[in-house]
Design a protein around this motif. Structure first.
Motif, PDB file in Angstrom:
ATOM      1  N   GLY A 233      -6.361   0.168   5.345  1.00 59.64           N
ATOM      2  CA  GLY A 233      -5.729   1.113   6.261  1.00 59.64           C
ATOM      3  C   GLY A 233      -4.314   1.455   5.832  1.00 59.64           C
ATOM      4  N   LYS A 234      -3.583   0.469   5.317  1.00 57.12           N
ATOM      5  CA  LYS A 234      -2.215   0.694   4.858  1.00 57.12           C
ATOM      6  C   LYS A 234      -2.197   1.645   3.668  1.00 57.12           C
ATOM      7  CE  LYS A 234       1.862  -1.820   3.222  1.00 57.12           C
ATOM      8  NZ  LYS A 234       2.416  -3.155   2.852  1.00 57.12           N
ATOM      9  N   ALA A 235      -3.137   1.443   2.742  1.00 59.97           N
ATOM     10  CA  ALA A 235      -3.206   2.301   1.555  1.00 59.97           C
ATOM     11  C   ALA A 235      -3.572   3.732   1.940  1.00 59.97           C
ATOM     12  CB  ALA A 235      -4.212   1.744   0.553  1.00 59.97           C
ATOM     13  N   PHE A 236      -4.539   3.862   2.869  1.00 58.93           N
ATOM     14  CA  PHE A 236      -4.945   5.194   3.319  1.00 58.93           C
ATOM     15  C   PHE A 236      -3.791   5.915   4.010  1.00 58.93           C
ATOM     16  CE2 PHE A 236      -9.444   3.856   2.879  1.00 58.93           C
ATOM     17  CZ  PHE A 236      -9.924   4.985   2.235  1.00 58.93           C
ATOM     18  N   SER A 237      -3.056   5.186   4.848  1.00 55.14           N
ATOM     19  CA  SER A 237      -1.946   5.808   5.590  1.00 55.14           C
ATOM     20  C   SER A 237      -0.817   6.222   4.664  1.00 55.14           C
ATOM     21  CB  SER A 237      -1.404   4.831   6.641  1.00 55.14           C
ATOM     22  OG  SER A 237      -0.797   3.705   6.019  1.00 55.14           O
ATOM     23  N   THR A 238      -0.767   5.640   3.468  1.00 55.63           N
ATOM     24  CA  THR A 238       0.252   6.005   2.486  1.00 55.63           C
ATOM     25  C   THR A 238      -0.193   7.163   1.613  1.00 55.63           C
ATOM     26  OG1 THR A 238       1.052   3.719   2.419  1.00 55.63           O
ATOM     27  CG2 THR A 238       1.676   5.150   0.582  1.00 55.63           C
ATOM     28  N   CYS A 239      -1.442   7.107   1.143  1.00 58.13           N
ATOM     29  CA  CYS A 239      -1.928   8.105   0.189  1.00 58.13           C
ATOM     30  C   CYS A 239      -2.218   9.455   0.836  1.00 58.13           C
ATOM     31  CB  CYS A 239      -3.200   7.594  -0.499  1.00 58.13           C
ATOM     32  SG  CYS A 239      -2.928   6.183  -1.589  1.00 58.13           S
ATOM     33  N   ILE A 240      -2.843   9.434   2.015  1.00 54.77           N
ATOM     34  CA  ILE A 240      -3.241  10.693   2.655  1.00 54.77           C
ATOM     35  C   ILE A 240      -2.045  11.598   2.935  1.00 54.77           C
ATOM     36  CG2 ILE A 240      -4.351  11.723   4.655  1.00 54.77           C
ATOM     37  CD1 ILE A 240      -6.260  10.405   2.659  1.00 54.77           C
ATOM     38  N   PRO A 241      -0.930  11.091   3.509  1.00 55.85           N
ATOM     39  CA  PRO A 241       0.227  11.977   3.721  1.00 55.85           C
ATOM     40  C   PRO A 241       0.773  12.563   2.421  1.00 55.85           C
ATOM     41  CG  PRO A 241       0.446   9.997   5.041  1.00 55.85           C
ATOM     42  CD  PRO A 241      -0.702   9.776   4.128  1.00 55.85           C
ATOM     43  N   HIS A 242       0.747  11.767   1.331  1.00 62.40           N
ATOM     44  CA  HIS A 242       1.200  12.281   0.041  1.00 62.40           C
ATOM     45  C   HIS A 242       0.377  13.490  -0.364  1.00 62.40           C
ATOM     46  CE1 HIS A 242       2.876   8.070  -1.268  1.00 62.40           C
ATOM     47  NE2 HIS A 242       3.312   8.473  -0.087  1.00 62.40           N
ATOM     48  N   ILE A 243      -0.945  13.360  -0.262  1.00 62.01           N
ATOM     49  CA  ILE A 243      -1.855  14.437  -0.656  1.00 62.01           C
ATOM     50  C   ILE A 243      -1.638  15.662   0.227  1.00 62.01           C
ATOM     51  CG2 ILE A 243      -4.283  15.077  -0.892  1.00 62.01           C
ATOM     52  CD1 ILE A 243      -4.884  12.121  -1.404  1.00 62.01           C
TER      53      ILE A 243
END
Length: 319
Positions: A233-243
């Motif tokens: 969940g932490k990785a998703f919350s970081t990567c998705i906003p970047h994209i």
């Protein structure tokens, strides 16, 4: 330039026709501008003062923050002042300088975001090779390459734009000088200029977006294999906003720069879209890339405590 140009100055559009709405929008954009400066300045100070953040990731974060402060300063302050004072004219050299600086900053921005996605990919998917791949020499070389290539790109576009003759009108349908708006005012053949824009969009922006997308797909694929749900969940919350930020930045810019000429009724729509690639990225980047980062938060606290201690010491010494 003066010999090939039939107008002596340009007039920029304001945010709105009514004074009340114009004031509201100007104040809003000024607040966003100040927020961008503050957020990026905090990152620059923290990553410089705290020696524990002396890693490639924070090296590029610091460079991105320095760039964003310049990027947002190219267009927003002048547009807000023009809108509030109704002083809409801009000289031809001033317009050329604004186009050059804007293209330079935008080009470096997308290249920095691409390098940062590579940094995250190596850190997550190849952690043992991270010190070897993302070494200091590589970081400096990629930074210099981004600056040099952007300098050449911005120079070529600016030079080719102001080789044109402008005689249809001197009212730029935008709140800052940009190439698509000026091409509509030209009475010269703009085929080469449009071809350059297309090649830049497909060559630089297209390749950078593809590289970023591939990097984050690999990162998310690797993260999905992690058994700990919280870490996923932490990785998703970081990567998705970047994209999302990169997608909004590139898609809005591509829509404005690559579509065919528009009628006057769509000027408001185009000005609104331009906000997404001129104002939004420098404002959101500090929030998404850094201020949600635990290390950055801890470093900010340490810097604040250090400044408070120094202030109290100097005050007691004075008393």
């Amino acid at each position: 330039m003066a010999n090939s140009t039939l107008v002596t100055a340009f007039f920029l559009e304001v945010f709105a026709e009514t004074w009340e709405l114009r004031t509201l929008l100007s104040v809003l954009f000024l607040l966003v501008y100040l927020g961008s400066l503050l957020g990026n300045l905090i990152i620059i100070i923290v990553t410089t003062v705290d020696q524990t953040l002396n890693t490639p990731m924070y090296f590029f974060l610091r460079n991105l923050s320095i760039l964003d402060m310049g990027y947002v300063s190219v267009t927003v302050p002048n547009a807000c002042i023009n809108s509030l004072t109704d002083h809409r004219n801009i000289s031809i050299p001033g317009c050329a300088a604004q186009i050059f600086l804007f293209l330079f900053c935008a080009s470096v921005e997308i290249q920095f975001l691409t390098i940062m996605s590579q940094d995250r990919y190596v850190a997550i998917c190849k952690p043992l090779l991270y010190p070897v791949i993302m070494n200091h020499q590589f970081c400096v070389q990629m930074t210099l390459f981004s600056l040099l290539s952007s300098l050449i790109l911005a120079s070529v576009h600016t030079f080719k734009t102001f080789q044109l003759s402008f005689c249809h009108s001197n009212v730029v349908p935008q709140f800052f000088c940009d190439i698509p708006s000026l091409l509509r005012l030209s009475c010269s053949d703009t085929f080469i200029n449009k071809l350059l824009l297309f090649l830049t969009a497909t060559g630089l922006s297209g390749s950078c977006f593809t590289f970023i997308a591939i990097s984050y797909v690999r990162i998310l694929s690797a993260v999905l294999k992690v058994p700990v749900k919280r870490e996923r969940g932490k990785a998703f919350s970081t990567c998705i906003p970047h994209i999302i930020v990169v997608s909004v930045f590139l898609s809005s810019a591509a829509y404005v720069y690559l579509r065919p000429p528009v009628v006057t009724l769509e000027v408001v729509k185009e000005m609104t879209l331009s906000v997404f690639y001129t104002i939004v990225p420098p404002f959101l980047n500090p929030i998404i890339y850094s201020l949600r980062n635990k290390q950055i938060k801890e470093s900010v606290k340490k810097v604040i405590l250090r400044i408070t201690f120094i202030f109290e010491y100097k005050r007691n010494e004075y008393l």
